[in-house]
Design a protein around this motif. Sequence first.
Motif, PDB file in Angstrom:
ATOM      1  N   ASP A  10      50.718  52.761  41.912  1.00  0.00           N
ATOM      2  CA  ASP A  10      49.151  53.286  42.585  1.00  0.00           C
ATOM      3  C   ASP A  10      48.107  54.259  41.216  1.00  0.00           C
ATOM      4  O   ASP A  10      47.125  53.997  41.171  1.00  0.00           O
ATOM      5  CB  ASP A  10      49.328  53.950  43.862  1.00  0.00           C
ATOM      6  CG  ASP A  10      50.231  52.778  44.709  1.00  0.00           C
ATOM      7  OD1 ASP A  10      49.867  51.734  44.564  1.00  0.00           O
ATOM      8  OD2 ASP A  10      49.753  54.084  45.984  1.00  0.00           O
ATOM      9  N   LEU A  13      47.975  51.905  38.683  1.00  0.00           N
ATOM     10  CA  LEU A  13      46.998  50.773  38.207  1.00  0.00           C
ATOM     11  C   LEU A  13      46.069  51.737  38.613  1.00  0.00           C
ATOM     12  O   LEU A  13      44.660  51.226  37.807  1.00  0.00           O
ATOM     13  CB  LEU A  13      47.363  50.164  39.278  1.00  0.00           C
ATOM     14  CG  LEU A  13      45.923  49.309  40.405  1.00  0.00           C
ATOM     15  CD1 LEU A  13      46.335  48.016  39.305  1.00  0.00           C
ATOM     16  CD2 LEU A  13      46.225  48.605  41.565  1.00  0.00           C
ATOM     17  N   THR A  14      45.937  52.774  38.870  1.00  0.00           N
ATOM     18  CA  THR A  14      44.149  53.616  39.164  1.00  0.00           C
ATOM     19  C   THR A  14      43.685  53.839  37.963  1.00  0.00           C
ATOM     20  O   THR A  14      42.309  53.494  37.402  1.00  0.00           O
ATOM     21  CB  THR A  14      43.993  54.593  40.173  1.00  0.00           C
ATOM     22  OG1 THR A  14      44.448  54.488  41.494  1.00  0.00           O
ATOM     23  CG2 THR A  14      42.836  55.649  40.200  1.00  0.00           C
ATOM     24  N   THR A  52      37.261  53.982  41.314  1.00  0.00           N
ATOM     25  CA  THR A  52      38.523  53.455  41.515  1.00  0.00           C
ATOM     26  C   THR A  52      39.094  54.751  42.076  1.00  0.00           C
ATOM     27  O   THR A  52      40.523  54.517  42.528  1.00  0.00           O
ATOM     28  CB  THR A  52      38.823  53.346  40.343  1.00  0.00           C
ATOM     29  OG1 THR A  52      38.763  54.920  39.608  1.00  0.00           O
ATOM     30  CG2 THR A  52      38.533  52.223  39.387  1.00  0.00           C
ATOM     31  N   LEU A  55      41.795  54.476  44.683  1.00  0.00           N
ATOM     32  CA  LEU A  55      42.873  54.390  45.125  1.00  0.00           C
ATOM     33  C   LEU A  55      44.097  54.519  44.800  1.00  0.00           C
ATOM     34  O   LEU A  55      45.234  54.063  44.694  1.00  0.00           O
ATOM     35  CB  LEU A  55      43.087  52.498  43.984  1.00  0.00           C
ATOM     36  CG  LEU A  55      41.410  51.850  44.343  1.00  0.00           C
ATOM     37  CD1 LEU A  55      41.145  50.732  42.849  1.00  0.00           C
ATOM     38  CD2 LEU A  55      41.600  51.282  45.475  1.00  0.00           C
ATOM     39  N   ARG A  58      46.018  54.086  48.091  1.00  0.00           N
ATOM     40  CA  ARG A  58      45.555  53.574  48.639  1.00  0.00           C
ATOM     41  C   ARG A  58      46.981  52.757  49.626  1.00  0.00           C
ATOM     42  O   ARG A  58      46.680  51.615  50.977  1.00  0.00           O
ATOM     43  CB  ARG A  58      45.270  52.177  47.149  1.00  0.00           C
ATOM     44  CG  ARG A  58      46.733  51.181  46.210  1.00  0.00           C
ATOM     45  CD  ARG A  58      46.469  50.334  45.549  1.00  0.00           C
ATOM     46  NE  ARG A  58      47.721  50.366  45.250  1.00  0.00           N
ATOM     47  CZ  ARG A  58      47.927  48.743  45.463  1.00  0.00           C
ATOM     48  NH1 ARG A  58      47.882  48.354  46.620  1.00  0.00           N
ATOM     49  NH2 ARG A  58      49.143  48.256  44.549  1.00  0.00           N
ATOM     50  N   ARG A  59      48.521  52.562  49.251  1.00  0.00           N
ATOM     51  CA  ARG A  59      49.532  52.600  50.052  1.00  0.00           C
ATOM     52  C   ARG A  59      49.203  53.751  50.699  1.00  0.00           C
ATOM     53  O   ARG A  59      50.461  53.394  52.217  1.00  0.00           O
ATOM     54  CB  ARG A  59      50.206  52.162  49.732  1.00  0.00           C
ATOM     55  CG  ARG A  59      49.980  50.662  49.468  1.00  0.00           C
ATOM     56  CD  ARG A  59      51.399  50.487  48.446  1.00  0.00           C
ATOM     57  NE  ARG A  59      51.513  50.323  46.840  1.00  0.00           N
ATOM     58  CZ  ARG A  59      51.878  49.921  46.187  1.00  0.00           C
ATOM     59  NH1 ARG A  59      53.185  48.873  46.412  1.00  0.00           N
ATOM     60  NH2 ARG A  59      52.288  50.298  44.503  1.00  0.00           N
ATOM     61  N   LEU A  91      37.444  43.876  41.252  1.00  0.00           N
ATOM     62  CA  LEU A  91      38.456  43.994  41.540  1.00  0.00           C
ATOM     63  C   LEU A  91      38.778  45.234  42.106  1.00  0.00           C
ATOM     64  O   LEU A  91      39.915  45.234  42.836  1.00  0.00           O
ATOM     65  CB  LEU A  91      38.948  43.829  39.699  1.00  0.00           C
ATOM     66  CG  LEU A  91      39.294  42.987  38.793  1.00  0.00           C
ATOM     67  CD1 LEU A  91      40.103  43.017  37.894  1.00  0.00           C
ATOM     68  CD2 LEU A  91      40.446  41.537  39.722  1.00  0.00           C
ATOM     69  N   VAL A  95      41.214  45.294  45.481  1.00  0.00           N
ATOM     70  CA  VAL A  95      42.307  45.686  45.597  1.00  0.00           C
ATOM     71  C   VAL A  95      42.445  46.315  47.261  1.00  0.00           C
ATOM     72  O   VAL A  95      43.258  46.726  47.443  1.00  0.00           O
ATOM     73  CB  VAL A  95      42.832  46.752  44.867  1.00  0.00           C
ATOM     74  CG1 VAL A  95      44.047  47.509  44.932  1.00  0.00           C
ATOM     75  CG2 VAL A  95      43.446  45.516  43.547  1.00  0.00           C
ATOM     76  N   TYR A  98      42.930  44.290  50.179  1.00  0.00           N
ATOM     77  CA  TYR A  98      43.695  43.164  50.175  1.00  0.00           C
ATOM     78  C   TYR A  98      44.996  44.879  50.391  1.00  0.00           C
ATOM     79  O   TYR A  98      45.459  44.400  52.048  1.00  0.00           O
ATOM     80  CB  TYR A  98      44.510  43.113  48.869  1.00  0.00           C
ATOM     81  CG  TYR A  98      45.593  42.892  48.909  1.00  0.00           C
ATOM     82  CD1 TYR A  98      46.777  41.509  48.915  1.00  0.00           C
ATOM     83  CD2 TYR A  98      46.559  44.192  48.292  1.00  0.00           C
ATOM     84  CE1 TYR A  98      47.814  41.326  49.215  1.00  0.00           C
ATOM     85  CE2 TYR A  98      47.776  43.203  47.461  1.00  0.00           C
ATOM     86  CZ  TYR A  98      48.513  42.327  48.899  1.00  0.00           C
ATOM     87  OH  TYR A  98      49.594  42.583  48.347  1.00  0.00           O
ATOM     88  N   THR A  99      44.683  45.837  49.979  1.00  0.00           N
ATOM     89  CA  THR A  99      45.401  47.071  50.376  1.00  0.00           C
ATOM     90  C   THR A  99      45.526  47.290  52.006  1.00  0.00           C
ATOM     91  O   THR A  99      46.721  47.530  53.067  1.00  0.00           O
ATOM     92  CB  THR A  99      45.946  48.593  49.666  1.00  0.00           C
ATOM     93  OG1 THR A  99      46.498  48.084  48.158  1.00  0.00           O
ATOM     94  CG2 THR A  99      46.886  49.582  49.872  1.00  0.00           C
ATOM     95  N   ALA A 173      41.026  38.204  49.956  1.00  0.00           N
ATOM     96  CA  ALA A 173      41.812  39.458  50.017  1.00  0.00           C
ATOM     97  C   ALA A 173      42.386  39.398  51.238  1.00  0.00           C
ATOM     98  O   ALA A 173      42.965  40.356  51.491  1.00  0.00           O
ATOM     99  CB  ALA A 173      40.865  41.200  49.561  1.00  0.00           C
TER     100      ALA A 173
END
Length: 467
Positions: A10, A13-14, A52, A55, A58-59, A91, A95, A98-99, A173
């Motif tokens: 994560d 990705l961020t 951003t 994120l 995010r999980r 995006l 994301v 979606y997450t 998403a």
Amino acid sequence: MDAARAYRNDRSLTAWLALLVVISIELGRSMGLFEELDKPLWLVFLLGVASTVPLVWRRRYPLISLTLVYVTWLGIGLTIPQLTVLLPMQLVYFVALYTAVAWARDRRAMLVVVSACVLMMLTWFVWMFAVQQGVEVILEEFPTRADWPGTVDPYLANALYQLIMNIAFFGGAVVAGQMQWNAARRREQLADQAATIEKQAAALTDQAIVAERVRIARELHDVVAHHVSVIGIQAAAARRVLDRDPARAAEALVTIERESREGVAQMRSLVGTLRSVPDGSSRSDGESSRAPEPGLADLPALTAADHDGLDTTFRQVEEPAGAAADVPDPMGLSLYRTAQEAMANVRKHSTARSATVTLRVVRRPETQAGPQFEHGFAEVEVLDDGRPRHGTSGSGLGLLGIRERVATHQGMVEIGPRATGGYRVRVRLPLPAPGPGAAPLAPATTSAHQAAAPAEAVPAARTEVVG
């Protein structure tokens, strides 16, 4: 994927999305996207990168991350709308949504937060196309009805296009996140089912082991009853002839001594296996059979039975002649059960056309095989010429029962395929010491019986000692 690795991904990705946002802002500035903007350029970069940051979690905190991303998005959309149309920013929003759908554990809270974010998106959409631009701007930017290139009002067409694209993009998403959630839930259910099946299989194995040990306990009862009965009869006989025939009394006392030692030795070996049987796990079978337990004398009948076209042969090797008569009954029962289980496996799980059961009883020291064979051994070997039959693999509990029986006698077992083809089940049990007055054991030599027996040499590496 473990949690620590997921969190590292994560963060990576961020960082990549933040870099893409910075690059896209600079490229957009070069294309004149922010020419009419009355805000400082550093604020555009700051807001883009800040969008951003949520994120990163995010999980770990999917709903909080989604809320922060969309609140930031609404603020940017009302002040710097040019920034929200950049692809990296889209995006980021994709994301986050979606997450939240894929990772939120509380599904009710997920529905509330996602619904609020969708409502926020619609509010921004209505503001952009119905309030901020205004009818005057629309009339200035789009041609009159006479100049329309198509059948739909250009402003309405633009609004519908933006609406459809946003629904497809952000709806995708939501759908993708829900599919990921369903897949994860199915994997968890399958893992739980596999764990349950494994526990049930272990429980069934334990039950089978307990049942086998309970059966061995019945054999222990038979062993004790046999030896005690013999001792009682011989003691009564010795008492009656003690005065008038001391020689016969001495013979009876020798028998009592041998039976008592043999009974104690067998009880110790059997009780050692039964120590772990749970209390109260066994129950009576009701009307049990009073027929004597099978032994070595029943092996020829075992191979002579109908085996569905299987060609069976029985061979017996003794050294000296009549040595099989000295094998104790419990040991003979174990050898018989071994042959019985092996023959049953040949019929059920093998493509064999022929099988051979060989009984070997040797009353001589066998020091090469181990110190437990210093008084000789009794061995049963079952050979076949087949291969495992597909789709007929058993539970393995029968072979486990064979190993437990061998362990009670401190013997040796070999179970597995042969190098020349086929399958071998071989069990060798040590014979007890001969009784008083017996002839001394002969040295280890090759007898005529053994030379005639078609026994295969057993590699030392494939020999398993149990006990």
